[in-house]
Design a protein around this motif. Structure first.
Motif, mmCIF file in Angstrom:
data_model
loop_
_atom_site.group_PDB
_atom_site.id
_atom_site.type_symbol
_atom_site.label_atom_id
_atom_site.label_comp_id
_atom_site.label_asym_id
_atom_site.label_seq_id
_atom_site.Cartn_x
_atom_site.Cartn_y
_atom_site.Cartn_z
ATOM 1 N N PRO A 15 0.824 -1.214 0.000
ATOM 2 C CA PRO A 15 0.000 0.000 0.000
ATOM 3 C C PRO A 15 0.859 1.265 0.000
ATOM 4 N N GLU A 16 0.329 2.320 -0.627
ATOM 5 C CA GLU A 16 1.070 3.587 -0.681
ATOM 6 C C GLU A 16 1.397 4.106 0.705
ATOM 7 N N ASP A 17 0.519 3.850 1.681
ATOM 8 C CA ASP A 17 0.751 4.332 3.039
ATOM 9 C C ASP A 17 1.327 3.234 3.930
ATOM 10 N N GLY A 18 1.783 2.130 3.317
ATOM 11 C CA GLY A 18 2.371 1.037 4.089
ATOM 12 C C GLY A 18 3.737 1.433 4.647
ATOM 13 N N TYR A 19 4.154 0.762 5.700
ATOM 14 C CA TYR A 19 5.473 1.016 6.288
ATOM 15 C C TYR A 19 6.485 0.206 5.496
ATOM 16 N N LEU A 20 7.239 0.898 4.644
ATOM 17 C CA LEU A 20 8.217 0.260 3.771
ATOM 18 C C LEU A 20 9.605 0.490 4.343
ATOM 19 N N LEU A 21 10.264 -0.596 4.734
ATOM 20 C CA LEU A 21 11.591 -0.537 5.331
ATOM 21 C C LEU A 21 12.620 -0.944 4.290
ATOM 22 N N ASP A 22 13.513 -0.031 3.951
ATOM 23 C CA ASP A 22 14.564 -0.271 2.959
ATOM 24 C C ASP A 22 15.851 -0.603 3.711
ATOM 25 N N VAL A 23 16.374 -1.821 3.508
ATOM 26 C CA VAL A 23 17.550 -2.266 4.261
ATOM 27 C C VAL A 23 18.837 -2.238 3.427
ATOM 28 N N ARG A 24 18.820 -1.506 2.309
ATOM 29 C CA ARG A 24 20.019 -1.416 1.469
ATOM 30 C C ARG A 24 21.043 -0.466 2.076
ATOM 31 N N GLU A 25 22.223 -0.455 1.485
ATOM 32 C CA GLU A 25 23.295 0.420 1.950
ATOM 33 C C GLU A 25 23.038 1.864 1.508
ATOM 34 N N GLN A 26 23.777 2.803 2.099
ATOM 35 C CA GLN A 26 23.567 4.233 1.871
ATOM 36 C C GLN A 26 23.666 4.614 0.395
ATOM 37 N N ASP A 27 24.663 4.096 -0.340
ATOM 38 C CA ASP A 27 24.805 4.475 -1.748
ATOM 39 C C ASP A 27 23.631 3.988 -2.585
ATOM 40 N N GLU A 28 23.099 2.810 -2.259
ATOM 41 C CA GLU A 28 21.933 2.293 -2.973
ATOM 42 C C GLU A 28 20.706 3.157 -2.690
ATOM 43 N N TRP A 29 20.537 3.530 -1.436
ATOM 44 C CA TRP A 29 19.421 4.374 -0.993
ATOM 45 C C TRP A 29 19.453 5.719 -1.715
ATOM 46 N N GLN A 30 20.644 6.338 -1.762
ATOM 47 C CA GLN A 30 20.769 7.659 -2.376
ATOM 48 C C GLN A 30 20.473 7.620 -3.870
ATOM 49 N N ALA A 31 20.798 6.506 -4.530
ATOM 50 C CA ALA A 31 20.624 6.402 -5.981
ATOM 51 C C ALA A 31 19.159 6.276 -6.387
ATOM 52 N N GLY A 32 18.337 5.636 -5.554
ATOM 53 C CA GLY A 32 16.931 5.492 -5.904
ATOM 54 C C GLY A 32 16.178 4.717 -4.848
ATOM 55 N N VAL A 64 17.219 -6.947 -4.560
ATOM 56 C CA VAL A 64 16.498 -8.030 -5.228
ATOM 57 C C VAL A 64 15.748 -8.970 -4.285
ATOM 58 N N GLY A 65 16.015 -8.913 -2.985
ATOM 59 C CA GLY A 65 15.241 -9.714 -2.038
ATOM 60 C C GLY A 65 16.012 -10.545 -1.037
ATOM 61 N N GLY A 66 17.314 -10.670 -1.177
ATOM 62 C CA GLY A 66 18.097 -11.487 -0.251
ATOM 63 C C GLY A 66 18.258 -10.879 1.125
ATOM 64 N N ARG A 67 18.733 -9.640 1.158
ATOM 65 C CA ARG A 67 18.926 -8.974 2.452
ATOM 66 C C ARG A 67 17.592 -8.720 3.140
ATOM 67 N N GLY A 88 12.473 -7.010 -4.796
ATOM 68 C CA GLY A 88 13.118 -5.814 -4.277
ATOM 69 C C GLY A 88 12.896 -4.561 -5.109
ATOM 70 N N MET A 89 13.848 -3.641 -5.002
ATOM 71 C CA MET A 89 13.729 -2.366 -5.714
ATOM 72 C C MET A 89 13.823 -2.545 -7.231
ATOM 73 N N GLN A 90 14.447 -3.629 -7.694
ATOM 74 C CA GLN A 90 14.455 -3.878 -9.142
ATOM 75 C C GLN A 90 13.031 -4.094 -9.624
ATOM 76 N N ALA A 91 12.264 -4.909 -8.905
ATOM 77 C CA ALA A 91 10.867 -5.142 -9.271
ATOM 78 C C ALA A 91 10.040 -3.874 -9.082
ATOM 79 N N TRP A 92 10.342 -3.112 -8.031
ATOM 80 C CA TRP A 92 9.634 -1.855 -7.762
ATOM 81 C C TRP A 92 9.777 -0.917 -8.970
ATOM 82 N N GLN A 108 17.643 5.451 -9.789
ATOM 83 C CA GLN A 108 18.030 4.176 -10.378
ATOM 84 C C GLN A 108 18.294 3.163 -9.280
ATOM 85 N N VAL A 109 18.232 1.903 -9.625
ATOM 86 C CA VAL A 109 18.529 0.832 -8.684
ATOM 87 C C VAL A 109 19.950 0.379 -8.941
#
Length: 110
Positions: A15-32, A64-67, A88-92, A108-109
């Protein structure tokens, strides 16, 4: 690997208002990232788990879903209700879900 033991949801069902937790590293987060996402890298999750709400469903995403599967397993074992976002964010990104990046760059991912 982890996928058999953790709940999985498709990108389109988050859901658009769902609590989405992104566990990627800082550089991945900053890119997209998803605009509504909360960023806690997997390496910091144990120390920062108290920041994650226990009273609602948590959708966890990485590249992609592992972490995120590791994070979901740990959260669920500790009493949260968490699900892994399939692909993961690739599918997103492929699904055309909203994304943003730091500094006004095209998201970008990585």
């Amino acid at each position: 690997m982890f996928e058999q033991s953790v709940p999985v949801v498709e990108v389109g069902t988050v859901p658009e208002d769902g609590y989405l937790l992104d566990v990627r590293e800082q550089d991945e987060w900053q890119a997209g990232r998803a605009p509504q996402a909360v960023h806690i890298p997997l390496s910091e999750l144990a120390a920062r788990a108290g920041e994650v709400p226990r009273d609602r469903q948590v959708y966890v995403v990485c590249r992609v879903g592992g972490r995120s599967a590791q994070a979901v397993q740990a959260l669920n074992e500790a009493g949260w209700r968490a699900a892994n976002v399939a692909g993961g964010m690739q599918a997103w990104a492929l699904a055309g879900r909203p994304m943003e990046a730091d500094g006004g760059a095209d998201p970008q991912v990585v």
